[in-house]
Design a protein around this motif. Structure first.
Motif, mmCIF file in Angstrom:
data_model
loop_
_atom_site.group_PDB
_atom_site.id
_atom_site.type_symbol
_atom_site.label_atom_id
_atom_site.label_comp_id
_atom_site.label_asym_id
_atom_site.label_seq_id
_atom_site.Cartn_x
_atom_site.Cartn_y
_atom_site.Cartn_z
ATOM 1 N N GLN A 146 -16.453 0.064 -2.436
ATOM 2 C CA GLN A 146 -15.747 0.963 -1.542
ATOM 3 C C GLN A 146 -14.251 0.665 -1.605
ATOM 4 O OE1 GLN A 146 -17.482 -1.664 -0.677
ATOM 5 N NE2 GLN A 146 -16.767 -2.639 1.204
ATOM 6 N N VAL A 147 -13.450 1.590 -1.065
ATOM 7 C CA VAL A 147 -12.002 1.422 -1.061
ATOM 8 C C VAL A 147 -11.621 0.283 -0.114
ATOM 9 C CG1 VAL A 147 -9.811 2.490 -0.458
ATOM 10 C CG2 VAL A 147 -11.574 3.829 -1.632
ATOM 11 N N GLN A 148 -10.788 -0.616 -0.625
ATOM 12 C CA GLN A 148 -10.287 -1.709 0.205
ATOM 13 C C GLN A 148 -8.799 -1.881 -0.018
ATOM 14 O OE1 GLN A 148 -12.821 -5.163 -0.635
ATOM 15 N NE2 GLN A 148 -13.708 -4.885 1.401
ATOM 16 N N LEU A 149 -8.076 -2.108 1.060
ATOM 17 C CA LEU A 149 -6.662 -2.480 1.028
ATOM 18 C C LEU A 149 -6.531 -3.686 1.962
ATOM 19 C CD1 LEU A 149 -6.783 0.937 1.382
ATOM 20 C CD2 LEU A 149 -4.429 0.600 0.633
ATOM 21 N N VAL A 150 -6.061 -4.801 1.433
ATOM 22 C CA VAL A 150 -6.008 -6.040 2.200
ATOM 23 C C VAL A 150 -4.581 -6.584 2.167
ATOM 24 C CG1 VAL A 150 -6.914 -8.361 2.491
ATOM 25 C CG2 VAL A 150 -8.417 -6.537 1.659
ATOM 26 N N GLU A 151 -3.937 -6.532 3.319
ATOM 27 C CA GLU A 151 -2.572 -7.024 3.431
ATOM 28 C C GLU A 151 -2.552 -8.526 3.730
ATOM 29 O OE1 GLU A 151 -2.760 -2.859 5.359
ATOM 30 O OE2 GLU A 151 -3.934 -4.711 5.390
ATOM 31 N N SER A 152 -1.505 -9.182 3.264
ATOM 32 C CA SER A 152 -1.319 -10.600 3.559
ATOM 33 C C SER A 152 0.158 -10.927 3.486
ATOM 34 C CB SER A 152 -2.108 -11.469 2.581
ATOM 35 O OG SER A 152 -1.641 -11.294 1.262
ATOM 36 N N GLY A 153 0.520 -12.125 3.954
ATOM 37 C CA GLY A 153 1.894 -12.586 3.837
ATOM 38 C C GLY A 153 2.707 -12.525 5.117
ATOM 39 N N GLY A 154 2.132 -11.994 6.176
ATOM 40 C CA GLY A 154 2.849 -11.934 7.433
ATOM 41 C C GLY A 154 2.981 -13.307 8.079
ATOM 42 N N GLY A 155 3.723 -13.357 9.176
ATOM 43 C CA GLY A 155 3.896 -14.615 9.889
ATOM 44 C C GLY A 155 5.056 -14.553 10.843
ATOM 45 N N LEU A 156 5.434 -15.719 11.336
ATOM 46 C CA LEU A 156 6.568 -15.863 12.252
ATOM 47 C C LEU A 156 7.783 -16.310 11.447
ATOM 48 C CD1 LEU A 156 7.820 -16.071 15.099
ATOM 49 C CD2 LEU A 156 6.920 -18.416 15.185
ATOM 50 N N VAL A 157 8.887 -15.617 11.611
ATOM 51 C CA VAL A 157 10.108 -15.942 10.877
ATOM 52 C C VAL A 157 11.304 -15.764 11.798
ATOM 53 C CG1 VAL A 157 10.341 -13.591 9.972
ATOM 54 C CG2 VAL A 157 11.378 -15.506 8.727
ATOM 55 N N GLN A 158 12.333 -16.549 11.584
ATOM 56 C CA GLN A 158 13.546 -16.437 12.396
ATOM 57 C C GLN A 158 14.382 -15.238 11.943
ATOM 58 O OE1 GLN A 158 15.608 -20.202 12.209
ATOM 59 N NE2 GLN A 158 14.325 -21.091 13.796
ATOM 60 N N PRO A 159 15.197 -14.702 12.830
ATOM 61 C CA PRO A 159 16.109 -13.623 12.426
ATOM 62 C C PRO A 159 16.947 -14.054 11.229
ATOM 63 C CG PRO A 159 16.089 -13.832 14.804
ATOM 64 C CD PRO A 159 15.279 -14.986 14.268
ATOM 65 N N GLY A 160 17.099 -13.149 10.277
ATOM 66 C CA GLY A 160 17.811 -13.450 9.047
ATOM 67 C C GLY A 160 16.929 -13.983 7.940
ATOM 68 N N GLY A 161 15.685 -14.295 8.262
ATOM 69 C CA GLY A 161 14.773 -14.850 7.276
ATOM 70 C C GLY A 161 14.124 -13.791 6.413
ATOM 71 N N SER A 162 13.219 -14.247 5.544
ATOM 72 C CA SER A 162 12.556 -13.366 4.584
ATOM 73 C C SER A 162 11.047 -13.589 4.595
ATOM 74 C CB SER A 162 13.084 -13.634 3.165
ATOM 75 O OG SER A 162 14.454 -13.358 3.074
ATOM 76 N N LEU A 163 10.332 -12.550 4.242
ATOM 77 C CA LEU A 163 8.900 -12.614 4.015
ATOM 78 C C LEU A 163 8.557 -11.671 2.873
ATOM 79 C CD1 LEU A 163 7.279 -12.489 7.591
ATOM 80 C CD2 LEU A 163 7.220 -14.414 6.002
ATOM 81 N N ARG A 164 7.481 -11.990 2.169
ATOM 82 C CA ARG A 164 6.970 -11.096 1.125
ATOM 83 C C ARG A 164 5.527 -10.749 1.461
ATOM 84 N NH1 ARG A 164 5.231 -11.934 -5.138
ATOM 85 N NH2 ARG A 164 6.007 -9.961 -5.963
ATOM 86 N N LEU A 165 5.298 -9.480 1.718
ATOM 87 C CA LEU A 165 3.955 -9.001 1.990
ATOM 88 C C LEU A 165 3.288 -8.561 0.696
ATOM 89 C CD1 LEU A 165 4.558 -6.833 5.179
ATOM 90 C CD2 LEU A 165 4.239 -9.311 4.991
ATOM 91 N N SER A 166 1.980 -8.753 0.627
ATOM 92 C CA SER A 166 1.185 -8.289 -0.502
ATOM 93 C C SER A 166 0.051 -7.416 0.014
ATOM 94 C CB SER A 166 0.588 -9.464 -1.273
ATOM 95 O OG SER A 166 1.589 -10.294 -1.808
ATOM 96 N N CYS A 167 -0.398 -6.514 -0.830
ATOM 97 C CA CYS A 167 -1.534 -5.661 -0.497
ATOM 98 C C CYS A 167 -2.421 -5.572 -1.730
ATOM 99 C CB CYS A 167 -1.060 -4.283 -0.064
ATOM 100 S SG CYS A 167 -2.386 -3.073 0.176
ATOM 101 N N ARG A 168 -3.532 -6.249 -1.683
ATOM 102 C CA ARG A 168 -4.500 -6.177 -2.784
ATOM 103 C C ARG A 168 -5.433 -4.989 -2.556
ATOM 104 N NH1 ARG A 168 -8.058 -9.634 -2.570
ATOM 105 N NH2 ARG A 168 -7.587 -10.628 -0.584
#
Length: 115
Positions: free
Chosen positions: A1-23
């Motif tokens: 079946q169709v699946q979309l799974v996000e990851s990479g979120g979290g807590l970060v300070q202002p000015g910071g960076s994150l990289r999200l992924s979606c498999r």
């Protein structure tokens, strides 16, 4: 079946960076546009970015333009969202989706920007 799974979120300070992924799986990823949406606390679903099937024509919501970069790796059926210079107002649950209305989306990943 169709699946979309996000990851990479979290807590970060202002000015910071994150990289999200979606498999993704269960559909032909390379054939169509892909999207990122977000839902801030107490608000509705917001469009964030779109990328065409080639990965060369991204478009962005005005408030994230210049800070976020959407990309894709068709060989891995994976969508990405690089988020830099994060602000408190970027706090939201982030979803990847395969339709422009955001109805066909994953369960999301929480991004919290706070000091």
């Amino acid at each position: 079946q169709v699946q979309l799974v996000e990851s990479g979120g979290g807590l970060v300070q202002p000015g910071g960076s994150l990289r999200l992924s979606c498999r993704t799986s269960g559909f032909i990823f390379r054939n169509g546009e892909m999207y990122w949406f977000r839902r801030p606390p107490g608000k509705g679903l917001e469009w964030v970015a779109t990328i065409d099937w080639t990965g060369t024509l991204p478009t962005y919501e005005a408030s994230v333009e210049g800070r976020f970069t959407i990309s894709r790796e068709n060989a891995k059926n994976t969508l990405y969202l690089q988020m830099n210079s994060l602000k408190a107002e970027d706090t939201a649950v982030y979803y990847c989706a395969r339709d422009r209305d955001g109805r066909l989306r994953g369960r999301g990943t929480q991004v919290t920007v706070s000091s």
